[in-house]
Enzyme design. Structure first.
Site, PDB file in Angstrom:
ATOM      1  N   THR A 181      -7.885  -1.042 -11.894  1.00  0.00           N
ATOM      2  CA  THR A 181      -6.808  -1.175 -11.037  1.00  0.00           C
ATOM      3  C   THR A 181      -5.823  -2.295 -11.040  1.00  0.00           C
ATOM      4  OG1 THR A 181      -8.081  -1.972  -9.221  1.00  0.00           O
ATOM      5  CG2 THR A 181      -8.267   0.254  -9.254  1.00  0.00           C
ATOM      6  N   GLU A 326      -7.989   5.527  -9.552  1.00  0.00           N
ATOM      7  CA  GLU A 326      -9.591   6.121  -9.096  1.00  0.00           C
ATOM      8  C   GLU A 326      -9.425   7.541  -9.137  1.00  0.00           C
ATOM      9  OE1 GLU A 326      -9.057   2.536  -6.432  1.00  0.00           O
ATOM     10  OE2 GLU A 326      -7.579   4.004  -7.501  1.00  0.00           O
ATOM     11  N   LYS A 437       3.607  -1.146  12.468  1.00  0.00           N
ATOM     12  CA  LYS A 437       3.353  -0.421  13.535  1.00  0.00           C
ATOM     13  C   LYS A 437       4.364  -1.368  14.516  1.00  0.00           C
ATOM     14  CE  LYS A 437      -0.581   1.094  16.156  1.00  0.00           C
ATOM     15  NZ  LYS A 437      -2.025   1.353  16.121  1.00  0.00           N
ATOM     16  N   TRP A 442       4.013   4.262  14.437  1.00  0.00           N
ATOM     17  CA  TRP A 442       4.210   3.885  13.031  1.00  0.00           C
ATOM     18  C   TRP A 442       5.465   4.125  12.571  1.00  0.00           C
ATOM     19  CZ3 TRP A 442       0.569   1.213  11.460  1.00  0.00           C
ATOM     20  CH2 TRP A 442      -0.822   1.410  11.677  1.00  0.00           C
TER      21      TRP A 442
END
Length: 537
Positions: A181, A326, A437, A442
């Protein structure tokens, strides 16, 4: 039914047996290189014999530090089909991360493109497992290098035998390849891909409502082969016998447009920064790109203005897709359903700007903090979790971080916050670390960025959270203007443009103008750099 293992060599042999005359085209250092699948197969056999000569055995990791080219494609098949493990090295990692990846994987041999040799020369003393280096170039003489022992790829192939018997006695769960990654915190994490996972991923990828690859296509992946196997396209394209075009070292928009025009590319794939650069060029110069039938975009969403621009310029809709290291990587692909094609364009755009529906072979859920499924209303946010035969179950030699991403009931946590609508279309709102936030609500930095980038003077925009005494966090927009508009646009112009396009409480508290948005090693916006610069966190 027969207990027949799913192995990569079946792709290789199908290409040789069914499509031996189909072309592979590669932008090499001294010009264009062309050959066919029949010749490709022989070179892969030679390369498998070379690996044996270099002492590479079953399960040994072999690193590749290379661009998108035909030699890299040969390594994609020769390494796993001979029983070893392909480890594609991200040439844009920080030096410390590259050292970590090579040592952590325990690479035994590294194949390196000619112009990337300096990356290894600077770290060779810190590589603990590498026994030899192979330089890939089309020049007869190797460049001077401090790497040792070092070999010429083409000379090794010329001296190797043309026959190689790929073993059928291999468990399909054997690891074929691995990729690390692009870590935002800590060291990169190793993800292992089995033969079975890669075969099933390719099967799904080729389906019409996934990416829809076929023998008649000319496929040019711009996404790097060192990043999640170029989204699996080299494997899938070989299996279906498509013509493949490889962009070579350091491609720029002109190189890409020339290749698409000259080779009559039908499918290409890359991240938004690529398509922004290409669009800027085709808006100024005439290119015949009429052969294109699909541009695949991944990494992050495109601004609606760019989606509309490509439709007007080329007459096609860009296909959004979603995945991650992944997940091998394909998870979502965005195609309009049959009954949507007569909808008004603005209504279709609302679908086309989403990341899409789950591809065949995988399962997904969108869950809240309590693990419950969120409503399929296209508004309620939750975390996307996945399971399926090409979704990782663990990180390589990293049990602690493996536990963090797998739920007790076996779902992989993507860490992506999304919505899902009643039609099953998923839209990524943000990474959990990038959500803002504010006052308990959000704000999606992705949606806000796309709204800003629809301004005709804006080239790029990245939105980050800045601390606020009352609201906890508020959005700040970092904006890159187009070169010819740098003196004509103010902070208030951007805010006025957003008025009416977003809800009032999403309005950025600040707009700062910067020269360039920092990018990750795979071309995504690197907002952690901006957060550190403006907030120190």
């Amino acid at each position: 039914m027969m207990q027949h293992p799913l192995l990569l060599h079946t792709m290789l042999e199908r290409a040789r047996n069914v499509f031996p005359k189909k072309e592979i085209i590669s932008r090499d250092y001294s010009g264009m290189f062309r050959y066919n699948y029949g010749e490709f197969y022989v070179r892969v056999c030679r390369l498998a014999n070379v690996l044996q000569k270099l002492g590479v055995g079953k399960g040994d990791r072999v690193g590749t530090l290379a661009w998108n080219n035909h030699r890299h494609l040969e390594l994609y098949f020769a390494i796993p089909c001979s029983g070893a493990v392909l480890n594609t090295l991200n040439l844009r990692l920080f030096t410390e991360q590259l050292i970590y990846v090579i040592n952590h994987a325990e690479d035994k041999v590294i194949f390196v493109d000619e112009d990337l040799i300096p990356l290894l020369e600077g770290i060779k003393e810190q590589l603990t497992t590498v026994k030899s280096y192979v330089i890939m170039t089309d020049k007869k003489e190797l460049p001077q290098t401090s790497l040792s022992p070092v070999y010429s790829y083409e000379q090794l192939l010329a001296e190797a035998g043309t026959e190689y018997i790929f073993s059928r006695d291999v468990d399909e769960e054997t690891v074929a390849a691995m990729c690390y990654t692009t870590a935002t915190t800590g060291n990169p994490k190793g993800v292992m891909y089995t033969h079975r996972a890669l075969v099933l991923h390719s099967l799904s990828e080729c389906m019409p409502d996934a990416l829809g690859l076929s023998e008649s296509d000319v496929i040019m992946p711009v996404v790097p082969m060192f990043h999640v196997n170029a989204w699996g396209l080299p494997f899938s394209a070989t299996w279906v016998g498509a013509t493949q075009v490889f962009v070579g070292s350091r491609p720029d928009p002109k190189v890409l447009c020339d290749l698409m025009q000259n080779e009559k590319v039908t499918i290409t794939a890359g991240v938004p920064t690529i398509w922004m650069g290409v669009y800027a060029l085709i808006s100024k110069q005439n290119y015949d790109l009429s052969s294109l039938r699909k541009i695949i975009n991944g990494g992050s969403a495109l601004p609606e203005a760019l989606l509309n621009g490509y439709r007007e310029k080329l007459g096609l809709d860009i296909t959004h897709a979603y995945g991650m290291t992944e997940t091998t990587p394909l998870v979502l692909s965005c195609q309009l359903k049959a009954y949507m094609k007569d909808w008004p364009q603005d209504k279709k755009n609302k679908i086309l700007l989403k990341q899409g529906t789950i591809v065949p072979g995988l399962e997904m859920r969108v869950i809240d903090d309590m693990g419950n499924d969120v409503p399929r209303d296209g508004k309620t946010m939750g975390e996307l979790v996945l399971r399926g035969p090409w979704i990782t179950s663990e990180y390589y030699k990293d049990p602690e971080r493996s536990k963090e991403v797998i739920t007790p009931d076996g779902w992989f946590k993507t860490n992506d916050i999304v919505t899902i609508d009643e039609e099953g279309y998923v839209q990524v709102a943000d990474r959990t670390k990038d959500l803002i936030k504010s006052g308990g609500e959000w704000i999606s930095s992705v949606d806000l960025e796309n709204a800003i980038m629809s301004h005709p003077a804006v080239a790029e925009a990245a939105v980050i959270a800045i601390p606020h005494d009352k609201w906890d966090e508020r959005p700040m927009a970092c904006v890159v203007l187009k070169p010819d508009r740098t003196e004509n646009v103010s902070e208030q112009d951007i805010l006025d443009f957003l008025d009416g396009k977003i809800v009032k409480w999403w309005m950025p508290d600040r707009v700062v103008f910067i020269d360039e948005v920092p990018k990750t090693s795979v071309g995504k916006f690197d907002k952690k750099v901006l957060r550190q610069q403006y907030t120190g966190r």
